[in-house]
Write a protein that holds these residues in place. Structure first.
Motif, short mmCIF file in Angstrom:
data_model
loop_
_atom_site.label_atom_id
_atom_site.label_comp_id
_atom_site.label_asym_id
_atom_site.label_seq_id
_atom_site.Cartn_x
_atom_site.Cartn_y
_atom_site.Cartn_z
N GLU A 1 71.35 25.55 49.07
CA GLU A 1 70.36 24.56 48.63
C GLU A 1 68.96 25.17 48.50
OE1 GLU A 1 68.51 20.42 50.27
OE2 GLU A 1 70.67 20.72 50.48
N THR A 2 68.59 26.01 49.47
CA THR A 2 67.22 26.57 49.47
C THR A 2 67.14 27.97 48.89
OG1 THR A 2 67.44 27.57 51.67
CG2 THR A 2 66.69 25.27 51.56
N GLY A 3 68.26 28.72 48.88
CA GLY A 3 68.26 30.10 48.41
C GLY A 3 67.75 31.08 49.44
N LYS B 1 74.44 48.05 50.32
CA LYS B 1 75.17 48.08 51.60
C LYS B 1 74.79 46.92 52.51
CE LYS B 1 75.85 53.03 51.41
NZ LYS B 1 75.63 54.31 52.04
N LEU B 2 74.44 45.79 51.91
CA LEU B 2 74.13 44.60 52.68
C LEU B 2 75.02 43.44 52.23
CD1 LEU B 2 70.23 44.66 52.67
CD2 LEU B 2 71.74 45.26 54.56
N ALA B 3 75.47 42.67 53.20
CA ALA B 3 76.13 41.40 52.93
C ALA B 3 75.17 40.32 53.39
CB ALA B 3 77.44 41.30 53.70
N ARG B 4 75.00 39.31 52.56
CA ARG B 4 74.08 38.22 52.89
C ARG B 4 74.80 36.89 52.78
NH1 ARG B 4 68.39 39.28 52.38
NH2 ARG B 4 68.02 41.43 51.79
N ILE B 5 74.43 36.00 53.68
CA ILE B 5 74.83 34.61 53.59
C ILE B 5 73.56 33.83 53.26
CG2 ILE B 5 75.87 32.62 54.76
CD1 ILE B 5 77.80 34.99 54.51
N TRP B 6 73.64 33.03 52.23
CA TRP B 6 72.49 32.28 51.74
C TRP B 6 72.72 30.79 51.93
CZ3 TRP B 6 68.90 35.51 49.20
CH2 TRP B 6 69.38 36.76 48.81
N ALA C 1 70.57 27.60 37.36
CA ALA C 1 69.82 26.61 38.13
C ALA C 1 68.66 27.27 38.88
CB ALA C 1 70.73 25.90 39.12
N TRP C 2 68.91 28.43 39.47
CA TRP C 2 67.88 29.21 40.15
C TRP C 2 68.42 30.61 40.40
CZ3 TRP C 2 70.09 30.35 44.82
CH2 TRP C 2 70.90 29.40 45.41
N THR C 3 67.53 31.51 40.69
CA THR C 3 67.89 32.90 40.96
C THR C 3 67.51 33.22 42.39
OG1 THR C 3 67.46 33.50 38.66
CG2 THR C 3 67.50 35.29 40.26
N ILE C 4 68.45 33.79 43.14
CA ILE C 4 68.13 34.23 44.49
C ILE C 4 67.78 35.71 44.45
CG2 ILE C 4 69.43 32.46 45.70
CD1 ILE C 4 71.73 34.39 45.99
N ALA D 1 80.72 34.58 46.68
CA ALA D 1 81.67 33.52 47.03
C ALA D 1 80.93 32.37 47.70
CB ALA D 1 82.74 34.04 47.98
N PHE D 2 81.33 31.15 47.37
CA PHE D 2 80.81 29.97 48.04
C PHE D 2 81.67 29.64 49.24
CE2 PHE D 2 78.48 29.12 44.15
CZ PHE D 2 77.32 28.52 44.64
N SER D 3 81.06 29.07 50.27
CA SER D 3 81.82 28.58 51.42
C SER D 3 82.62 27.36 50.96
CB SER D 3 80.87 28.21 52.56
OG SER D 3 80.01 27.15 52.17
N PRO D 4 83.69 27.02 51.68
CA PRO D 4 84.50 25.87 51.28
C PRO D 4 83.71 24.56 51.15
CG PRO D 4 85.69 27.16 52.90
CD PRO D 4 84.29 27.73 52.81
N ASN D 5 82.68 24.37 51.98
CA ASN D 5 81.89 23.14 51.91
C ASN D 5 80.75 23.22 50.90
OD1 ASN D 5 79.92 24.66 53.20
ND2 ASN D 5 80.08 23.58 55.14
N GLY D 6 80.57 24.39 50.28
CA GLY D 6 79.54 24.56 49.26
C GLY D 6 78.13 24.70 49.77
N ARG D 7 77.95 24.76 51.08
CA ARG D 7 76.60 24.84 51.65
C ARG D 7 76.04 26.25 51.68
NH1 ARG D 7 77.71 20.90 56.74
NH2 ARG D 7 77.87 18.98 55.52
N ASN D 8 76.93 27.24 51.67
CA ASN D 8 76.49 28.63 51.76
C ASN D 8 77.10 29.46 50.63
OD1 ASN D 8 74.95 28.56 54.29
ND2 ASN D 8 76.91 28.04 55.19
N LEU D 9 76.41 30.54 50.34
CA LEU D 9 76.83 31.49 49.33
C LEU D 9 76.83 32.86 50.00
CD1 LEU D 9 77.25 32.01 46.20
CD2 LEU D 9 74.81 32.49 46.16
#
Length: 64
Positions: free
Chosen positions: A43-45, A35-40, A6-9, A20-28
């Protein structure tokens, strides 16, 4: 749709090791060899949170 990109971040500078997706699907959440963890925002990436991570066990195994 299975198998469709669908898209590439973009943001990590090394391979991504976990996703992993959040339980509500709003975040990835992603963790990378850079050595970085990101929350995306799924919807917008866009990155909504960034944290430097360190795995001492992994660092030891690279030098052993």
């Amino acid at each position: 749709m299975v198998g469709h990109v669908a898209w590439t971040i973009r943001g990590h500078r090394a391979s991504v090791n976990a996703v992993a997706f959040s339980p509500n699907g709003r975040n990835l959440a992603t963790a990378s060899s850079d050595k970085l963890a990101r929350i995306w925002d799924a919807e917008t990436g866009k990155t909504v949170y960034l944290e430097r991570i360190f795995f001492p066990e992994f660092e030891k195994s690279k030098t052993a």
